[in-house]
Design a protein around this motif. Structure first.
Motif, PDB file in Angstrom:
ATOM      1  N   TRP A   1      79.519  38.832  22.749  1.00 21.30           N
ATOM      2  CA  TRP A   1      78.503  38.164  23.250  1.00 21.30           C
ATOM      3  C   TRP A   1      78.756  36.946  22.496  1.00 21.30           C
ATOM      4  O   TRP A   1      78.305  35.398  22.991  1.00 21.30           O
ATOM      5  CB  TRP A   1      77.297  38.507  22.240  1.00 21.30           C
ATOM      6  CG  TRP A   1      76.249  38.598  23.003  1.00 21.30           C
ATOM      7  CD1 TRP A   1      75.056  38.097  23.928  1.00 21.30           C
ATOM      8  CD2 TRP A   1      74.914  36.716  22.101  1.00 21.30           C
ATOM      9  NE1 TRP A   1      74.047  36.817  24.403  1.00 21.30           N
ATOM     10  CE2 TRP A   1      74.367  36.553  22.985  1.00 21.30           C
ATOM     11  CE3 TRP A   1      75.235  36.477  21.046  1.00 21.30           C
ATOM     12  CZ2 TRP A   1      73.177  35.568  22.551  1.00 21.30           C
ATOM     13  CZ3 TRP A   1      74.721  35.382  19.905  1.00 21.30           C
ATOM     14  CH2 TRP A   1      73.092  35.171  20.604  1.00 21.30           C
ATOM     15  N   TRP A   2      79.090  36.570  20.937  1.00 20.27           N
ATOM     16  CA  TRP A   2      78.724  35.034  20.461  1.00 20.27           C
ATOM     17  C   TRP A   2      80.359  34.271  21.265  1.00 20.27           C
ATOM     18  O   TRP A   2      79.748  33.185  21.294  1.00 20.27           O
ATOM     19  CB  TRP A   2      80.023  35.973  18.703  1.00 20.27           C
ATOM     20  CG  TRP A   2      79.197  34.436  18.438  1.00 20.27           C
ATOM     21  CD1 TRP A   2      78.155  33.404  17.881  1.00 20.27           C
ATOM     22  CD2 TRP A   2      80.300  33.364  17.476  1.00 20.27           C
ATOM     23  NE1 TRP A   2      78.381  32.757  16.786  1.00 20.27           N
ATOM     24  CE2 TRP A   2      80.011  32.478  16.857  1.00 20.27           C
ATOM     25  CE3 TRP A   2      81.579  33.578  17.726  1.00 20.27           C
ATOM     26  CZ2 TRP A   2      80.585  31.637  15.944  1.00 20.27           C
ATOM     27  CZ3 TRP A   2      82.412  32.969  16.516  1.00 20.27           C
ATOM     28  CH2 TRP A   2      81.950  31.922  15.951  1.00 20.27           C
TER      29      TRP A   2
ATOM     30  N   LYS B   1      81.273  34.407  24.032  1.00 15.46           N
ATOM     31  CA  LYS B   1      80.657  34.449  24.978  1.00 15.46           C
ATOM     32  C   LYS B   1      79.640  33.149  25.053  1.00 15.46           C
ATOM     33  O   LYS B   1      79.501  32.345  25.602  1.00 15.46           O
ATOM     34  CB  LYS B   1      80.518  35.344  26.103  1.00 15.46           C
ATOM     35  CG  LYS B   1      79.515  34.925  27.268  1.00 15.46           C
ATOM     36  CD  LYS B   1      80.984  34.348  28.373  1.00 15.46           C
ATOM     37  CE  LYS B   1      79.834  33.983  29.331  1.00 15.46           C
ATOM     38  NZ  LYS B   1      80.843  32.980  30.478  1.00 15.46           N
ATOM     39  N   PHE B   2      78.159  32.871  24.636  1.00 19.03           N
ATOM     40  CA  PHE B   2      77.108  32.263  24.210  1.00 19.03           C
ATOM     41  C   PHE B   2      77.324  31.359  23.499  1.00 19.03           C
ATOM     42  O   PHE B   2      76.605  30.245  23.340  1.00 19.03           O
ATOM     43  CB  PHE B   2      76.312  32.887  24.364  1.00 19.03           C
ATOM     44  CG  PHE B   2      76.262  33.649  26.257  1.00 19.03           C
ATOM     45  CD1 PHE B   2      75.890  33.014  27.290  1.00 19.03           C
ATOM     46  CD2 PHE B   2      76.594  35.056  25.816  1.00 19.03           C
ATOM     47  CE1 PHE B   2      76.305  34.037  28.465  1.00 19.03           C
ATOM     48  CE2 PHE B   2      76.210  36.332  26.956  1.00 19.03           C
ATOM     49  CZ  PHE B   2      76.401  35.458  28.176  1.00 19.03           C
ATOM     50  N   GLU B   3      78.134  31.062  22.067  1.00 16.57           N
ATOM     51  CA  GLU B   3      77.063  30.545  20.696  1.00 16.57           C
ATOM     52  C   GLU B   3      78.525  30.063  20.504  1.00 16.57           C
ATOM     53  O   GLU B   3      78.275  29.251  19.800  1.00 16.57           O
ATOM     54  CB  GLU B   3      76.777  31.401  20.111  1.00 16.57           C
ATOM     55  CG  GLU B   3      75.448  32.464  20.432  1.00 16.57           C
ATOM     56  CD  GLU B   3      74.268  30.914  20.390  1.00 16.57           C
ATOM     57  OE1 GLU B   3      74.358  30.315  19.793  1.00 16.57           O
ATOM     58  OE2 GLU B   3      74.032  31.765  21.205  1.00 16.57           O
ATOM     59  N   SER B   4      79.656  30.395  20.332  1.00 19.35           N
ATOM     60  CA  SER B   4      80.508  29.770  19.176  1.00 19.35           C
ATOM     61  C   SER B   4      81.445  28.457  20.591  1.00 19.35           C
ATOM     62  O   SER B   4      80.641  28.091  21.301  1.00 19.35           O
ATOM     63  CB  SER B   4      82.255  31.118  19.468  1.00 19.35           C
ATOM     64  OG  SER B   4      82.716  31.093  21.021  1.00 19.35           O
TER      65      SER B   4
ATOM     66  N   SER C   1      82.526  28.909  24.179  1.00 18.86           N
ATOM     67  CA  SER C   1      81.646  28.914  24.637  1.00 18.86           C
ATOM     68  C   SER C   1      81.910  28.300  25.975  1.00 18.86           C
ATOM     69  O   SER C   1      81.758  27.087  25.791  1.00 18.86           O
ATOM     70  CB  SER C   1      80.351  29.127  24.213  1.00 18.86           C
ATOM     71  OG  SER C   1      79.585  29.176  25.234  1.00 18.86           O
TER      72      SER C   1
ATOM     73  N   PRO D   1      74.522  24.180  27.510  1.00 18.76           N
ATOM     74  CA  PRO D   1      72.370  23.978  26.963  1.00 18.76           C
ATOM     75  C   PRO D   1      71.694  24.316  28.416  1.00 18.76           C
ATOM     76  O   PRO D   1      71.250  25.689  27.779  1.00 18.76           O
ATOM     77  CB  PRO D   1      72.949  22.670  26.653  1.00 18.76           C
ATOM     78  CG  PRO D   1      73.549  22.467  26.293  1.00 18.76           C
ATOM     79  CD  PRO D   1      75.245  22.448  27.039  1.00 18.76           C
TER      80      PRO D   1
ATOM     81  N   HIS E   1      71.171  32.158  31.468  1.00 13.62           N
ATOM     82  CA  HIS E   1      71.786  33.708  31.497  1.00 13.62           C
ATOM     83  C   HIS E   1      70.947  35.195  30.846  1.00 13.62           C
ATOM     84  O   HIS E   1      69.859  34.480  30.169  1.00 13.62           O
ATOM     85  CB  HIS E   1      73.225  33.350  30.504  1.00 13.62           C
ATOM     86  CG  HIS E   1      72.830  32.614  29.109  1.00 13.62           C
ATOM     87  ND1 HIS E   1      72.512  33.240  27.958  1.00 13.62           N
ATOM     88  CD2 HIS E   1      72.977  31.437  28.998  1.00 13.62           C
ATOM     89  CE1 HIS E   1      72.324  32.724  27.234  1.00 13.62           C
ATOM     90  NE2 HIS E   1      72.751  31.409  27.142  1.00 13.62           N
TER      91      HIS E   1
ATOM     92  N   MET F   1      69.506  37.079  25.304  1.00 13.64           N
ATOM     93  CA  MET F   1      70.249  37.514  24.061  1.00 13.64           C
ATOM     94  C   MET F   1      69.900  38.938  23.808  1.00 13.64           C
ATOM     95  O   MET F   1      70.336  39.972  23.930  1.00 13.64           O
ATOM     96  CB  MET F   1      70.035  36.957  22.503  1.00 13.64           C
ATOM     97  CG  MET F   1      70.792  37.879  20.935  1.00 13.64           C
ATOM     98  SD  MET F   1      70.629  36.418  19.625  1.00 13.64           S
ATOM     99  CE  MET F   1      70.119  37.771  18.766  1.00 13.64           C
TER     100      MET F   1
END
Length: 179
Positions: free
Chosen positions: A31-32, A34-37, A40, A44, A48, A51
């Motif tokens: 998850w991290w 895919k969306f936060e790292s 990604s 912005p 999606h 969380m």
């Protein structure tokens, strides 16, 4: 040997707990990534699922995977089995897991669940589970080669086959058997 035998139930339980932590950890890491790292590809402004939606699935995914792992014989003793067969079991269980997970999401939930995140989870879970299992296997092999955690075997009767069996056990001390 008896100390480890007495702790076998405890160790098996610990194995299940660690597997649960690996599944949850691989999922959260996926998850991290895919969306936060930094890796990604999510912009912005992109929409999606929140969380919370992703994370609320964790208990179900962990439970599902542990059931699949048991079903795929990932908790049977590994003495004398080949590394490859254990790796095959891990991959097999994860393929089943990915199929079940995507099917369930498709049926009951929604199609908005990130497929690339599921793919990341699939890959991470295989790598982390295999790394953990192979590390444990190496530790046990080393411990057995030093003469600990042995299983005592009594061979009844004498034949050519018995002699060959005894020879195989003696030439493979890392299996942890004593005749």
């Amino acid at each position: 040997g008896s100390m480890i035998k007495n702790n076998q139930k405890y160790l098996n339980g610990l194995h299940v707990i660690i597997d649960a932590l690996i599944v949850a950890g691989a999922y959260i890491l996926a998850w991290w990534l895919k969306f936060e790292s930094a890796l990604s590809n999510v912009q912005p402004g992109d929409w999606h699922l929140p969380m919370e939606t992703y994370f609320s699935a964790i208990p179900y995914i962990v439970a599902g995977y542990l059931i699949i792992y048991r079903f795929c014989n990932m908790y049977t003793p590994k003495r004398g089995t080949k590394r490859g067969s254990e790796l095959f079991r891990i991959i097999e269980a994860n393929v089943i897991g990915a199929v079940v997970m995507t099917s369930v999401l498709f049926i009951i939930w929604q199609q908005h669940f990130s497929r690339s995140m599921i793919a990341l989870f699939f890959a991470l879970n295989i790598v982390l589970t295999a790394a953990f299992r192979l590390t444990i296997r190496e530790i046990l092999t080393t411990v057995r080669a030093k003469g600990y955690n042995m299983k005592h075997v009594l061979v009844v009767g004498y034949s050519r086959a018995a002699e060959e069996y005894i020879d195989r056990i003696r030439t493979n001390p890392h299996w942890g058997y004593v005749v």
